[in-house]
Write a protein that holds these residues in place. Structure first.
Motif, PDB file in Angstrom:
ATOM      1  N   ALA A 112      36.413  42.946  42.746  1.00 39.94           N
ATOM      2  CA  ALA A 112      37.532  43.006  43.685  1.00 39.94           C
ATOM      3  C   ALA A 112      37.068  43.512  45.040  1.00 39.94           C
TER       4      ALA A 112
ATOM      5  N   LYS B  90      31.868  37.963  36.943  1.00 42.79           N
ATOM      6  CA  LYS B  90      32.053  39.259  37.600  1.00 42.79           C
ATOM      7  C   LYS B  90      31.002  40.238  37.079  1.00 42.79           C
TER       8      LYS B  90
ATOM      9  N   ASP C 202      35.339  44.506  37.059  1.00 48.70           N
ATOM     10  CA  ASP C 202      36.507  43.961  37.749  1.00 48.70           C
ATOM     11  C   ASP C 202      36.744  44.685  39.072  1.00 48.70           C
TER      12      ASP C 202
ATOM     13  N   TYR D  93      43.426  42.776  42.591  1.00 49.71           N
ATOM     14  CA  TYR D  93      42.936  42.208  41.338  1.00 49.71           C
ATOM     15  C   TYR D  93      43.114  43.238  40.238  1.00 49.71           C
TER      16      TYR D  93
ATOM     17  N   LEU E  85      36.728  34.905  42.252  1.00 54.48           N
ATOM     18  CA  LEU E  85      37.805  35.539  43.010  1.00 54.48           C
ATOM     19  C   LEU E  85      37.912  34.922  44.405  1.00 54.48           C
TER      20      LEU E  85
ATOM     21  N   LEU F 143      45.995  38.901  41.543  1.00 60.11           N
ATOM     22  CA  LEU F 143      45.125  38.201  40.604  1.00 60.11           C
ATOM     23  C   LEU F 143      44.879  39.060  39.371  1.00 60.11           C
TER      24      LEU F 143
END
Length: 235
Positions: free
Chosen positions: A185, A154, A181, A174, A160, A11
């Motif tokens: 993840a 996020k 981020d 990710y 996600l 991702l």
């Protein structure tokens, strides 16, 4: 079976990772605020404009809306709708481009399902995918317009997790360019790849990603080598 393993996905964040530019230009939100005010026949003083044109849906925004006499959630969504529209117009005019190493997406899609999950607005993310013909993505998700979408940005793993469910995935990695981020993840049970580009080359991280990379092309080699892989369980 891919090097990532069955049920694993790759991702990506969008802004600063796939698309040049870290985020939508704040000037776009300022002009979008003008649009939302004009639609209602309103004007706002400089002191009111400051909280109204920032990205955040917070107490200051709500207080400014109350002083202006508008419903905060509805006005926030209206301003975001206008922001997304103006952002799309800029993209259509060629104001932003893909990073050159975005050609690695096709190679990665040959190895595992790939998806795009961004804090940017969903209409903007959809336009980017269509405009630049990013057909390699099996899943595309930006955040919803309005307060709920803002709260689910996020490092909240909401989108996600949505991607993992949609792709029937049990894990993966990710790729992002911010600490949020990496945190998102981890919360989604994913490995993380922190991508260093010019805009974040010297940034210190207070979280530890699974791996740091300097190009999306490096990710292809890492996947092939088995140096990165899915977590055994999702959180």
């Amino acid at each position: 079976m891919t090097a990532l393993g069955d049920g694993a996905v790759v991702l990506f964040d969008m802004d600063g990772v796939v698309l040049e530019g870290r985020e939508t230009d704040p000037a776009v939100r300022s002009r979008a605020l003008d649009d939302a005010l004009d639609d209602r026949g309103l004007t706002a003083s400089a002191s009111l404009r400051r909280p109204l044109e920032r990205a955040a849906y917070d107490d200051e925004f709500r207080a400014a809306c109350e002083e202006l006499g508008v419903d905060p959630p509805r006005f926030f969504r209206a301003r975001e709708e206008r922001t997304a529209k103006r952002a799309v117009e800029r993209l259509s005019a060629g104001m932003r481009r893909l990073h050159r190493d975005a050609d690695a997406l096709d190679a990665l899609a040959d190895r595992a399902p790939i998806g795009l999950v961004s804090n940017n607005y969903h209409p903007t993310v959809e336009f980017v995918v269509d405009h630049f013909r990013l057909d390699a993505f099996a899943f595309v998700r930006g955040r919803d317009l309005g307060p709920d979408g803002f709260r689910r940005r996020k490092p909240d793993p909401h989108y996600l997790n949505e991607a993992l469910d949609a792709l029937d995935a049990t894990g993966g990695i990710y790729v992002g360019d911010r600490a949020t981020d990496v945190i998102a993840a981890e919360r989604a049970g994913l490995d993380s790849a922190f991508l260093r580009r010019d805009h974040n080359a010297g940034r210190a991280l207070d979280v530890e990603p699974t791996v740091e990379i300097g190009s999306l092309r490096e990710l292809v080699d890492l996947v092939d080598s088995g140096a990165i892989g899915p977590e055994s369980e999702r959180s």
